[in-house]
Design a protein around this motif. Sequence first.
Motif, PDB file in Angstrom:
ATOM      1  N   THR A 164       0.854  -1.180   0.000  1.00 46.79           N
ATOM      2  CA  THR A 164       0.000   0.000   0.000  1.00 46.79           C
ATOM      3  C   THR A 164       0.889   1.228   0.000  1.00 46.79           C
ATOM      4  O   THR A 164       1.812   1.327   0.809  1.00 46.79           O
ATOM      5  N   ILE A 165       0.597   2.151  -0.909  1.00 49.87           N
ATOM      6  CA  ILE A 165       1.369   3.381  -1.003  1.00 49.87           C
ATOM      7  C   ILE A 165       0.572   4.469  -0.305  1.00 49.87           C
ATOM      8  O   ILE A 165      -0.358   5.036  -0.879  1.00 49.87           O
ATOM      9  N   THR A 166       0.878   4.701   0.956  1.00 44.40           N
ATOM     10  CA  THR A 166       0.159   5.721   1.716  1.00 44.40           C
ATOM     11  C   THR A 166       0.955   6.085   2.954  1.00 44.40           C
ATOM     12  O   THR A 166       1.559   5.229   3.584  1.00 44.40           O
ATOM     13  N   ALA A 167       0.967   7.368   3.268  1.00 47.13           N
ATOM     14  CA  ALA A 167       1.550   7.783   4.535  1.00 47.13           C
ATOM     15  C   ALA A 167       0.446   8.000   5.561  1.00 47.13           C
ATOM     16  O   ALA A 167       0.633   8.696   6.551  1.00 47.13           O
ATOM     17  N   SER A 168      -0.730   7.389   5.283  1.00 47.57           N
ATOM     18  CA  SER A 168      -1.848   7.396   6.215  1.00 47.57           C
ATOM     19  C   SER A 168      -2.143   8.810   6.718  1.00 47.57           C
ATOM     20  O   SER A 168      -2.444   9.684   5.928  1.00 47.57           O
ATOM     21  N   HIS A 169      -2.005   9.042   8.014  1.00 49.62           N
ATOM     22  CA  HIS A 169      -2.386  10.341   8.566  1.00 49.62           C
ATOM     23  C   HIS A 169      -1.232  11.348   8.544  1.00 49.62           C
ATOM     24  O   HIS A 169      -1.391  12.472   8.989  1.00 49.62           O
ATOM     25  N   ASN A 170      -0.058  10.956   8.020  1.00 52.14           N
ATOM     26  CA  ASN A 170       1.044  11.933   7.940  1.00 52.14           C
ATOM     27  C   ASN A 170       0.658  13.042   6.962  1.00 52.14           C
ATOM     28  O   ASN A 170      -0.138  12.836   6.074  1.00 52.14           O
ATOM     29  N   PRO A 171       1.262  14.224   7.112  1.00 55.51           N
ATOM     30  CA  PRO A 171       0.927  15.328   6.211  1.00 55.51           C
ATOM     31  C   PRO A 171       1.264  15.011   4.747  1.00 55.51           C
ATOM     32  O   PRO A 171       2.016  14.075   4.462  1.00 55.51           O
ATOM     33  N   ALA A 172       0.725  15.841   3.850  1.00 58.95           N
ATOM     34  CA  ALA A 172       0.810  15.581   2.409  1.00 58.95           C
ATOM     35  C   ALA A 172       2.231  15.415   1.853  1.00 58.95           C
ATOM     36  O   ALA A 172       2.415  14.665   0.901  1.00 58.95           O
ATOM     37  N   PRO A 173       3.270  16.094   2.364  1.00 57.75           N
ATOM     38  CA  PRO A 173       4.615  15.908   1.782  1.00 57.75           C
ATOM     39  C   PRO A 173       5.162  14.491   1.973  1.00 57.75           C
ATOM     40  O   PRO A 173       6.122  14.111   1.329  1.00 57.75           O
ATOM     41  N   TRP A 174       4.563  13.742   2.860  1.00 53.95           N
ATOM     42  CA  TRP A 174       5.067  12.406   3.144  1.00 53.95           C
ATOM     43  C   TRP A 174       4.434  11.378   2.220  1.00 53.95           C
ATOM     44  O   TRP A 174       3.341  11.560   1.742  1.00 53.95           O
TER      45      TRP A 174
END
Lengths: 452, 451
Positions: free
Chosen positions: A94-104
């Motif tokens: 899964t390509i996601t930084a979940s709840h991290n901010p958008a730059p992540w």
Amino acid sequence: MKDFLKVGISGVRGVIGETFTPQLATSFARAFGVFVGRGGVVVGRDTRPSGDMIERAVVAGLQSVGCQPLLAGIVPTPTVGILVRDLAARGGITITASHNPAPWNALKFMGRDGLFLDRTRAEELLDIYHQGRFDLVNEEGLPVTEIISDPTGTHFKRVIDYVDSAAIRQRRFRVAVDACNGVGAVHTRRFLEQLGCVVTMCHDLPTGIFEREAEPLPENLGALSALVSAQHCDVGFAQDPDGDRLAVTDEHGLPIGEDLTVALAVQAVLDRHARGPVAIHLSTSRAVQDVAEKRGAEVTRTRIGEVNVVQAMLALNSPVGGEGNGGVIVPAVLPGRDSYIAMALVLELLAKENQTLSQLRQGIPRYVVLKEKIRVRPEQVPEILRLLRRRHEHDKINLLDGVFVEFDGAWVHVRPSNTEPVIRMSAEAPTREAAALLLQETRAALSPVLGN
Amino acid sequence: MNGLRLSSFGLRGFVGESLTPEVVMDFATAFGTFTDGGLVLVGRDTRLSSPMVQASVIAGLMAAGCEVLDLGICPTPILQFTVPRRKAAGAIAISGGHMRTGWNALTLISADGGFVDPVSGEAVLDVYHARDFRRADWQHLGTATQINDFATPYFAALEEHLDVAAIRRANLTVVIDVANGAGCRYLEPFAQCLGFRLVAVNAEESGYMAHDPEPRPRNARQVASIMPLAKAHAGFVTSSDLGRVSLVAEDCETASEEYTFPLVADHVLARTPGTVVANCCTTRTVDDIARTHGCRIVKAAVGQAFVISTLTDEQGAVGGEGNGSVAVPRFSRAFDGLLTIGLVLEDLAQRGGTLSQRLRELPRYHIVKRQVYGEPRHCYSALDSLQHDPEWSAGAILDHTDGLRADWADGWVHVRASRTEPMVRIISESRLRSQVEARVADIARRLEREL
């Protein structure tokens, strides 16, 4: 820390344009391909602008070692777990930084059981990555990428089949959704309409440019609250960008707190679907424990980390559990946090109890959680933990992750941070004063190490 | 042996060994850095490895902040044609070209649709080696968009460039073998555009090369065998990127790829005289053709980028190489297989007669090619010794444009170290077979002594 890259049990996370490059993603995808072996690997992503680039890098890395990329596109993280099992794939990314901010952005890895890798398996993956010796396939062995059609079909069907969907449909609930410009913006309206809901949405462009803070905390839900009251909705749902966590507002738009989503789910499952023990992680609200214990269910607390909760649930044959951050887990549907089963269970409660959400909220005990962190030198940590263990040797104590001490209707938890040179202290009690007192006493007990 | 080869024009390597997604991404990010995050076009051939390479290229470009137009399966010449029309900063062509299965390559295309010049190419390599990449943050990452309306303007331009009326009137039947390469899906529109009857061979986008995709007689036998059955007037074999062409006559003769360029040059110069650019080991037939038309001929170093950049500098009318490559700058800065085929058909249509007659009219020489194996570091010193040995080159004019070339009145010899393999290549041409064989044997003996 600007140039932050975190490689660990929960995957590989970093900042786009700095540490998290397509080169890194392709190398990790390749290591993962070697780890799971040749065969299909499901790849899903959230809506972040960098997702397209990282997906291409992941695809190339998987192909290079003979794994066939099965592209799910923009889907909730829990959907990837379902697809892995449904398609008998070797694993999922899964390509996601979940709840991290958008730059992540980040890669998260799932085994062929659809579960995130646990510590042992994650370390094995890291070993393969660091050894850097890969058996690359030649041109004839390169697999062709396949695109999965209707990727959320099975996931949503399983959720809808689990609950009493006829009862929910009959009520034609008015539902407001804050999709946080994430995967929910693509899928949630369709899902809720299958349950007969009248849906109104905010932050519903799937751009990955978050119009609110990504965590579904009460202070971030202003737009949703306004929408609920303006549209006279029965309930408001706030998802995080990758659709695994859920916060709920009542019919007045008042957030009930993301830590109580699990409490509602526990109530719904234990009352109508299955009996059995409940697993939650150490810092999940005491309210969940009360709801479960009131129904005669035993409660187990696990280490922090989704995979730890899931593994405990599978071992205990637990029908429901989760995390205090809004992560509801119902293994009969899928073994991971899922905002969709959470939404379905809340709607089922509303339909069957014939109560409003604010009335349901009244039935859940109130607690206050207070948190603080104290800066320490790493070498002080063992002594701090020893002190607390001695102090609480006659109390109910859990040493899975730091020191967690349970009192009658309250707890205090002290653990070293994995990411910063601090110890994190939290306490929960029925009142703010009681929680503050717990923290204050704990701090005082540490003064031999920390001074005053 | 299957090592990575980086040059200022691109990168090539063997899939499963040297050509990894990381290397490709680094190279693409380096090119993206060089364009300062500009608009970059990407096209690929049909090889099984090309989708993986394409994914890596696009990811690498996006990381540098480039906006990418993805042309999908697209012959290199059509990609090159499209670059200036889209006002792009450049392009990356993904194709193994004439190389066998397992190889793949990136070729860097500049804003004018030609190949990246050596100085700029060195700059890209410097970025690559220093890993001094432009890295866009999440708000400035590039985006990739698929486009599929690029072939229409190409065929419109082709229709305008060629005497389509004459070709239609000639009512030609043409066999074309594109080696299952990037040309497959463009053959039908091409045939419709020019109005000939098409017999397509090896035109399946299966990912497998039906044969070694190097256009030369030994790979042209399939086409030759079909010619009488199809009652075809002309046959063509192309490379997988549609850059090179070799000819097959109606009488089944599989002509050497050396004759593609002279035949087309003869045709082009008759209509538009001008400077001819060849490389320094192209057949002397081209020199003769240029002389017939009273045109100047300029020799460039071996390699498509050198020929195209010299064509640009000299404002030449036509350029090419002995491997079946032809470029007409009035049309584009590419070695364009479709244009080459079109010009041959135009020539047939306008002159009448058969392709075999036409080939016989060309002045022909005996060509002998030979390799002497040796470690690369020894190859250069062996060449150096040869250069300082006056004995073998008595009476010849020496030229050092690329390796060593000696020209006598009746023929020439060219000796150079290969850029891709551990060997020295000798190529010689003369009217007399005995003489050309004697010259090659003499030089091979001298080199073998050194190596």
